[in-house]
Design a protein around this motif. Structure first.
Motif, mmCIF file in Angstrom:
data_model
loop_
_atom_site.group_PDB
_atom_site.id
_atom_site.type_symbol
_atom_site.label_atom_id
_atom_site.label_comp_id
_atom_site.label_asym_id
_atom_site.label_seq_id
_atom_site.Cartn_x
_atom_site.Cartn_y
_atom_site.Cartn_z
ATOM 1 N N PRO A 126 -2.145 5.012 -4.484
ATOM 2 C CA PRO A 126 -2.251 6.423 -4.890
ATOM 3 C C PRO A 126 -1.481 6.726 -6.168
ATOM 4 O O PRO A 126 -1.906 7.574 -6.964
ATOM 5 C CB PRO A 126 -1.664 7.176 -3.687
ATOM 6 C CG PRO A 126 -1.893 6.270 -2.529
ATOM 7 C CD PRO A 126 -1.698 4.895 -3.078
ATOM 8 N N VAL A 127 -0.364 6.032 -6.396
ATOM 9 C CA VAL A 127 0.394 6.252 -7.627
ATOM 10 C C VAL A 127 -0.414 5.795 -8.832
ATOM 11 O O VAL A 127 -0.501 6.501 -9.848
ATOM 12 C CB VAL A 127 1.743 5.514 -7.565
ATOM 13 C CG1 VAL A 127 2.515 5.701 -8.869
ATOM 14 C CG2 VAL A 127 2.567 5.995 -6.388
ATOM 15 N N SER B 292 -12.836 -3.056 1.591
ATOM 16 C CA SER B 292 -11.835 -2.300 0.835
ATOM 17 C C SER B 292 -12.328 -0.948 0.345
ATOM 18 O O SER B 292 -11.529 -0.146 -0.140
ATOM 19 C CB SER B 292 -11.369 -3.134 -0.366
ATOM 20 O OG SER B 292 -12.474 -3.504 -1.173
ATOM 21 N N LEU B 293 -13.614 -0.658 0.466
ATOM 22 C CA LEU B 293 -14.174 0.549 -0.126
ATOM 23 C C LEU B 293 -13.557 1.816 0.468
ATOM 24 O O LEU B 293 -13.071 2.694 -0.259
ATOM 25 C CB LEU B 293 -15.692 0.561 0.051
ATOM 26 C CG LEU B 293 -16.428 1.757 -0.563
ATOM 27 C CD1 LEU B 293 -16.147 1.847 -2.047
ATOM 28 C CD2 LEU B 293 -17.927 1.655 -0.299
ATOM 29 N N VAL C 146 -9.894 6.650 0.154
ATOM 30 C CA VAL C 146 -8.819 7.479 0.716
ATOM 31 C C VAL C 146 -7.637 7.530 -0.246
ATOM 32 O O VAL C 146 -7.051 8.589 -0.493
ATOM 33 C CB VAL C 146 -8.388 6.934 2.089
ATOM 34 C CG1 VAL C 146 -7.155 7.683 2.599
ATOM 35 C CG2 VAL C 146 -9.531 7.068 3.096
ATOM 36 N N HIS C 147 -7.291 6.373 -0.825
ATOM 37 C CA HIS C 147 -6.207 6.348 -1.804
ATOM 38 C C HIS C 147 -6.567 7.175 -3.037
ATOM 39 O O HIS C 147 -5.693 7.799 -3.656
ATOM 40 C CB HIS C 147 -5.907 4.901 -2.219
ATOM 41 C CG HIS C 147 -5.248 4.113 -1.143
ATOM 42 N ND1 HIS C 147 -5.342 2.732 -1.059
ATOM 43 C CD2 HIS C 147 -4.500 4.488 -0.083
ATOM 44 C CE1 HIS C 147 -4.670 2.312 -0.007
ATOM 45 N NE2 HIS C 147 -4.153 3.361 0.603
ATOM 46 N N LEU D 150 4.698 10.360 0.413
ATOM 47 C CA LEU D 150 5.560 9.995 1.539
ATOM 48 C C LEU D 150 4.774 9.651 2.809
ATOM 49 O O LEU D 150 4.984 8.572 3.384
ATOM 50 C CB LEU D 150 6.565 11.122 1.801
ATOM 51 C CG LEU D 150 7.608 10.838 2.890
ATOM 52 C CD1 LEU D 150 8.432 9.606 2.529
ATOM 53 C CD2 LEU D 150 8.512 12.049 3.096
ATOM 54 N N PRO D 151 3.862 10.529 3.290
ATOM 55 C CA PRO D 151 3.113 10.137 4.493
ATOM 56 C C PRO D 151 2.235 8.914 4.264
ATOM 57 O O PRO D 151 2.047 8.109 5.189
ATOM 58 C CB PRO D 151 2.269 11.376 4.806
ATOM 59 C CG PRO D 151 2.254 12.189 3.565
ATOM 60 C CD PRO D 151 3.531 11.901 2.870
ATOM 61 N N MET D 152 1.695 8.751 3.049
ATOM 62 C CA MET D 152 0.911 7.555 2.754
ATOM 63 C C MET D 152 1.777 6.308 2.864
ATOM 64 O O MET D 152 1.368 5.296 3.431
ATOM 65 C CB MET D 152 0.314 7.654 1.350
ATOM 66 C CG MET D 152 -0.814 8.646 1.206
ATOM 67 S SD MET D 152 -2.328 8.109 2.023
ATOM 68 C CE MET D 152 -2.750 6.666 1.064
ATOM 69 N N TYR D 153 2.987 6.397 2.336
ATOM 70 C CA TYR D 153 3.881 5.243 2.384
ATOM 71 C C TYR D 153 4.248 4.896 3.818
ATOM 72 O O TYR D 153 4.246 3.728 4.219
ATOM 73 C CB TYR D 153 5.152 5.527 1.577
ATOM 74 C CG TYR D 153 6.034 4.319 1.420
ATOM 75 C CD1 TYR D 153 5.840 3.447 0.352
ATOM 76 C CD2 TYR D 153 7.041 4.038 2.336
ATOM 77 C CE1 TYR D 153 6.635 2.322 0.199
ATOM 78 C CE2 TYR D 153 7.834 2.917 2.194
ATOM 79 C CZ TYR D 153 7.631 2.055 1.125
ATOM 80 O OH TYR D 153 8.400 0.941 0.991
ATOM 81 N N ILE D 154 4.537 5.910 4.620
ATOM 82 C CA ILE D 154 4.906 5.663 6.016
ATOM 83 C C ILE D 154 3.755 5.031 6.785
ATOM 84 O O ILE D 154 3.932 4.062 7.542
ATOM 85 C CB ILE D 154 5.362 6.972 6.689
ATOM 86 C CG1 ILE D 154 6.682 7.450 6.069
ATOM 87 C CG2 ILE D 154 5.516 6.785 8.198
ATOM 88 C CD1 ILE D 154 7.131 8.810 6.550
ATOM 89 N N SER D 155 2.541 5.571 6.593
ATOM 90 C CA SER D 155 1.389 5.025 7.312
ATOM 91 C C SER D 155 1.102 3.593 6.881
ATOM 92 O O SER D 155 0.785 2.731 7.715
ATOM 93 C CB SER D 155 0.160 5.909 7.093
ATOM 94 O OG SER D 155 -0.211 5.927 5.728
#
Length: 473
Positions: free
Chosen positions: A70-71, A186-187, A192-193, A218-223
């Motif tokens: 996402p970054v 991977s699609l 989502v990213h 943050l929630p993306m990183y945790i998941s």
């Protein structure tokens, strides 16, 4: 240290050169660089990358926790393409690499993600996404969705093409095989990213500034961290299974490779029976480990060339109980433990170790019994030639109701009609010229006929014959 083939090194060099060319307008000053955004995004990417341990797909392809995607996508939506390319480089070069040569792998990782980021930014700009985000107050979010989705698709496509190329050059896989399945797997995650990256970009341009974008990350990183933890645990399970199977294969050379095939056949049956997905892996473990109790049987009995004495057979028939004791404390095996204990039970109650009848036999054990017998009959070994699949299935059907659960037999028949089966040689030794039997015919151990007074279907019980679906051990 594992060397990287020259073709793979040349491929990586080409990718690195392409990365430099993509970033060249920014490096030469042809494109204005928003230093504050570039520095913050590059630092954020590096911060996400540093603690992640890289998991290598094939020889060189790194897949981290995925939290930095996402970054990178946000950078593609916020910065000019040449500048966005630079965001990926510092973190990729500084990230941890667990396999050598680390320098080559870092260069490859940097080139791979930088090129994917550049392609995303170019796609986004061409579709007018940049103008949508320039609207005061954080951008016109709905109008940026289509360009962002197209950018995420480009990101996924470039990564997939590059991964297929490195697998083809480093692992010498045919390109069609290296490519197979990569894009479909991977699609969805990349889309989502992409959405998360767009949300970060919108918040970045909002009055709340870059700090608000962290609430998306943050929630993306945790998941992603939890997902990586799950995969690490699953890898530990797989390593445990592999160690046990290798120990069995070393002890009993006559059935080498048999365990993996029984696991595969068990899954075919389970899928045909429409078992829940969470049970499929467990039943595969059951098939793979069904003979783990051989570790408790004297090697001289497993490798004996002639027929077994009654006392020796009784020792062999203890292996299901030995196996159950070996795996008793392995919690993730679940129902597989009962299959290991009861896979030699028979529907008519004449099996062992407890003489269970019909539905008293656990379902997994009934599945593994059929898979075990099928592979024992169809595998060519040093002492016997495998039967054709059709002959083995006819034998299973003949024994259905007395030895096997008819439902499991028919499930295997239907599964093989759909998927087929490749018979294999399980030993490197020369195969003796044993004639292929017809349905119902019985074979002894290494071509020795059954002893008088011994039930023919029990001749193969110690794991080296193919008689009446007696299965292996």
């Amino acid at each position: 240290m594992r060397s990287v083939p020259a073709t793979a090194r040349a491929y990586i060099l080409c990718a690195a050169v392409c990365t430099v060319l993509c970033a060249l307008p920014a490096l030469r000053g042809d494109v204005p660089i928003p230093w504050r955004a570039l520095t913050l995004l590059a630092a954020l990417y590096a911060l996400c990358e540093l603690p992640a341990r890289c998991r290598h797909f094939g020889a060189l392809v790194p897949v981290g926790a995925g939290s930095f995607f996402p970054v990178l996508l946000a950078a593609s939506f916020l910065l000019p393409p040449a500048v966005a390319t630079l965001v990926a480089v510092p973190g990729a070069l500084l990230g941890r690499v667990e396999r050598r040569p680390s320098g080559v792998r870092r260069v490859w990782r940097a080139a791979q993600v930088a090129l994917a980021t550049w392609a995303t930014a170019q796609t986004y700009v061409l579709l007018g996404g940049g103008r949508a985000l320039e609207t005061p107050g954080g951008g016109d979010f709905p109008y940026a969705l289509v360009p962002a989705a197209a950018g995420a698709l480009a990101f996924c496509l470039v990564l997939t093409v590059l991964e297929a190329g490195i697998l083809a050059t480093a692992e010498r896989l045919p390109l069609r095989i290296a490519w197979r399945g990569l894009l479909l797997r991977s699609l969805v995650p990349h889309l989502v990213h992409g959405l998360a990256g767009l949300m970060m970009a919108v918040l970045w341009r909002s009055p709340y500034g870059p700090v608000s974008a962290l609430f998306v990350l943050l929630p993306m990183y945790i998941s992603c961290w939890l997902f990586a933890q799950y995969h690490r645990e699953r890898s530990a399970h797989q390593a445990t299974i592999r160690a046990l199977v290798q120990a069995v294969d070393l002890k009993d050379r006559y059935t080498r490779g048999h365990s993996e095939r029984v696991g595969r056949a068990s899954v075919l049956i389970a899928r045909q029976l429409r078992m829940a997905d969470d049970r499929l892996e467990v039943i595969r473990f059951a098939g793979i480990l069904h003979d783990v109790g051989k570790l408790g049987v004297p090697t001289r009995l497993l490798r004996k060339d002639g027929p077994l004495t009654p006392d020796e057979r009784r020792v062999i028939e203890l292996h299901p109980e030995y196996g159950h004791e070996i795996v008793r404390g392995i919690g993730f095996l679940g129902e597989a433990r009962s299959a290991i204990l009861h896979h030699h039970e028979r529907m008519d109650g004449s099996g062992y170790p407890y003489g269970l009848v019909g539905q008293e036999i656990p379902e997994f054990a009934r599945v593994v019994a059929v898979a075990d017998a099928f592979d024992a009959m169809t595998s060519t070994r040093s002492y016997s030639r495998g039967r054709p699949v059709e002959v083995a299935l006819a034998e299973l059907r003949r024994c259905a109701g007395t030895q096997f659960d008819p439902r499991m037999v028919e499930a295997l028949v239907r599964a093989l009609e759909r998927h087929g089966w490749e018979t294999e040689v399980t030993s490197d030794e020369t195969v003796l010229p044993v004639p292929v039997p017809v349905p119902g015919a019985q074979e002894g151990v290494r071509g020795i006929p059954p002893q008088p007074g011994r039930p023919p279907e029990r001749v193969a019980a110690h794991g080296r014959g193919d008689g009446a679906a007696g299965g292996s051990a």
